[in-house]
Design a protein around this motif. Structure first.
Motif, mmCIF file in Angstrom:
data_model
loop_
_atom_site.group_PDB
_atom_site.id
_atom_site.type_symbol
_atom_site.label_atom_id
_atom_site.label_comp_id
_atom_site.label_asym_id
_atom_site.label_seq_id
_atom_site.Cartn_x
_atom_site.Cartn_y
_atom_site.Cartn_z
ATOM 1 N N ALA A 66 -19.843 -7.734 22.036
ATOM 2 C CA ALA A 66 -20.829 -8.540 22.752
ATOM 3 C C ALA A 66 -21.925 -7.675 23.341
ATOM 4 O O ALA A 66 -22.821 -8.181 23.985
ATOM 5 C CB ALA A 66 -20.145 -9.343 23.847
ATOM 6 N N GLY A 67 -21.866 -6.372 23.123
ATOM 7 C CA GLY A 67 -22.931 -5.484 23.549
ATOM 8 C C GLY A 67 -22.723 -4.862 24.915
ATOM 9 O O GLY A 67 -23.694 -4.452 25.537
ATOM 10 N N LEU A 68 -21.500 -4.782 25.390
ATOM 11 C CA LEU A 68 -21.281 -4.128 26.669
ATOM 12 C C LEU A 68 -21.608 -2.654 26.532
ATOM 13 O O LEU A 68 -21.227 -2.002 25.561
ATOM 14 C CB LEU A 68 -19.814 -4.266 27.112
ATOM 15 C CG LEU A 68 -19.569 -5.328 28.158
ATOM 16 C CD1 LEU A 68 -19.411 -6.665 27.459
ATOM 17 C CD2 LEU A 68 -18.373 -5.005 28.971
ATOM 18 N N SER A 69 -22.303 -2.151 27.514
ATOM 19 C CA SER A 69 -22.627 -0.733 27.527
ATOM 20 C C SER A 69 -21.386 0.062 27.914
ATOM 21 O O SER A 69 -20.380 -0.506 28.357
ATOM 22 C CB SER A 69 -23.733 -0.469 28.551
ATOM 23 O OG SER A 69 -23.235 -0.731 29.854
ATOM 24 N N ALA A 70 -21.479 1.363 27.780
ATOM 25 C CA ALA A 70 -20.363 2.212 28.184
ATOM 26 C C ALA A 70 -20.095 2.045 29.675
ATOM 27 O O ALA A 70 -18.946 2.046 30.112
ATOM 28 C CB ALA A 70 -20.653 3.666 27.845
ATOM 29 N N GLY A 71 -21.154 1.877 30.472
ATOM 30 C CA GLY A 71 -20.989 1.669 31.917
ATOM 31 C C GLY A 71 -20.263 0.376 32.222
ATOM 32 O O GLY A 71 -19.390 0.327 33.099
ATOM 33 N N ALA A 72 -20.619 -0.697 31.514
ATOM 34 C CA ALA A 72 -19.954 -1.980 31.726
ATOM 35 C C ALA A 72 -18.501 -1.904 31.287
ATOM 36 O O ALA A 72 -17.612 -2.460 31.948
ATOM 37 C CB ALA A 72 -20.687 -3.086 30.977
ATOM 38 N N THR A 73 -18.251 -1.219 30.189
ATOM 39 C CA THR A 73 -16.878 -1.044 29.728
ATOM 40 C C THR A 73 -16.080 -0.255 30.753
ATOM 41 O O THR A 73 -14.920 -0.579 31.036
ATOM 42 C CB THR A 73 -16.845 -0.339 28.360
ATOM 43 O OG1 THR A 73 -17.602 -1.119 27.437
ATOM 44 C CG2 THR A 73 -15.431 -0.192 27.845
ATOM 45 N N ALA A 74 -16.707 0.771 31.341
ATOM 46 C CA ALA A 74 -16.035 1.559 32.377
ATOM 47 C C ALA A 74 -15.718 0.687 33.589
ATOM 48 O O ALA A 74 -14.652 0.819 34.191
ATOM 49 C CB ALA A 74 -16.899 2.744 32.777
ATOM 50 N N ALA A 75 -16.640 -0.219 33.940
ATOM 51 C CA ALA A 75 -16.401 -1.113 35.074
ATOM 52 C C ALA A 75 -15.226 -2.043 34.792
ATOM 53 O O ALA A 75 -14.372 -2.266 35.649
ATOM 54 C CB ALA A 75 -17.664 -1.919 35.385
ATOM 55 N N VAL A 76 -15.170 -2.573 33.580
ATOM 56 C CA VAL A 76 -14.051 -3.440 33.196
ATOM 57 C C VAL A 76 -12.752 -2.638 33.240
ATOM 58 O O VAL A 76 -11.723 -3.124 33.727
ATOM 59 C CB VAL A 76 -14.288 -4.051 31.796
ATOM 60 C CG1 VAL A 76 -13.039 -4.735 31.273
ATOM 61 C CG2 VAL A 76 -15.448 -5.031 31.842
ATOM 62 N N ALA A 77 -12.807 -1.406 32.764
ATOM 63 C CA ALA A 77 -11.621 -0.557 32.788
ATOM 64 C C ALA A 77 -11.194 -0.260 34.218
ATOM 65 O O ALA A 77 -9.988 -0.225 34.520
ATOM 66 C CB ALA A 77 -11.889 0.746 32.039
ATOM 67 N N ALA A 78 -12.154 -0.064 35.105
ATOM 68 C CA ALA A 78 -11.830 0.207 36.509
ATOM 69 C C ALA A 78 -11.124 -0.980 37.137
ATOM 70 O O ALA A 78 -10.155 -0.817 37.883
ATOM 71 C CB ALA A 78 -13.095 0.558 37.282
ATOM 72 N N VAL A 79 -11.604 -2.180 36.839
ATOM 73 C CA VAL A 79 -10.956 -3.389 37.359
ATOM 74 C C VAL A 79 -9.529 -3.477 36.823
ATOM 75 O O VAL A 79 -8.582 -3.757 37.567
ATOM 76 C CB VAL A 79 -11.762 -4.656 37.005
ATOM 77 C CG1 VAL A 79 -10.974 -5.916 37.308
ATOM 78 C CG2 VAL A 79 -13.086 -4.664 37.756
ATOM 79 N N GLY A 80 -9.368 -3.219 35.528
ATOM 80 C CA GLY A 80 -8.033 -3.245 34.937
ATOM 81 C C GLY A 80 -7.126 -2.183 35.535
ATOM 82 O O GLY A 80 -5.948 -2.439 35.805
#
Length: 98
Positions: A66-80
């Motif tokens: 869906a086009g998540l940037s590396a920063g957005a992916t990192a944020a999702v990973a942080a939440v997880g």
């Protein structure tokens, strides 16, 4: 090094929670989250909510189809990661009473 592993495992964790590329899996944690969000919002999941963001991650590829940037992916990973830490802490707490 741990952060790289966390980011790389984010799609796996999201898929295991029920956020799949085909949609939210029935009976999963994601389905429960979606249900709660919809009830809280009067019937729909708000754009930009945690459920919407996690679903848009589209776990079929990294960093996200869906086009998540590396920063957005990192944020999702942080939440997880934070959620995993909480679950682990709660489990340790209850196991200490054994």
């Amino acid at each position: 090094m741990k952060r790289i592993g966390t980011v790389a495992l984010a799609p796996v964790a999201l898929t295991m929670a029920g956020f799949t590329s085909a949609g939210i899996a029935g009976g999963s944690l994601a389905a429960s989250m979606m249900s709660s969000a919809a009830i809280a919002n009067g019937g729909g999941v708000a754009a930009g909510s945690l459920v919407a963001v996690l679903q848009s991650a589209d776990c079929s590829s990294w960093p996200g189809a869906a086009g998540l940037s590396a920063g957005a992916t990192a944020a999702v990973a942080a939440v997880g990661g934070a959620a995993g830490a909480v679950v682990g802490g709660v489990a340790d707490f209850f196991l200490s009473f054994r």
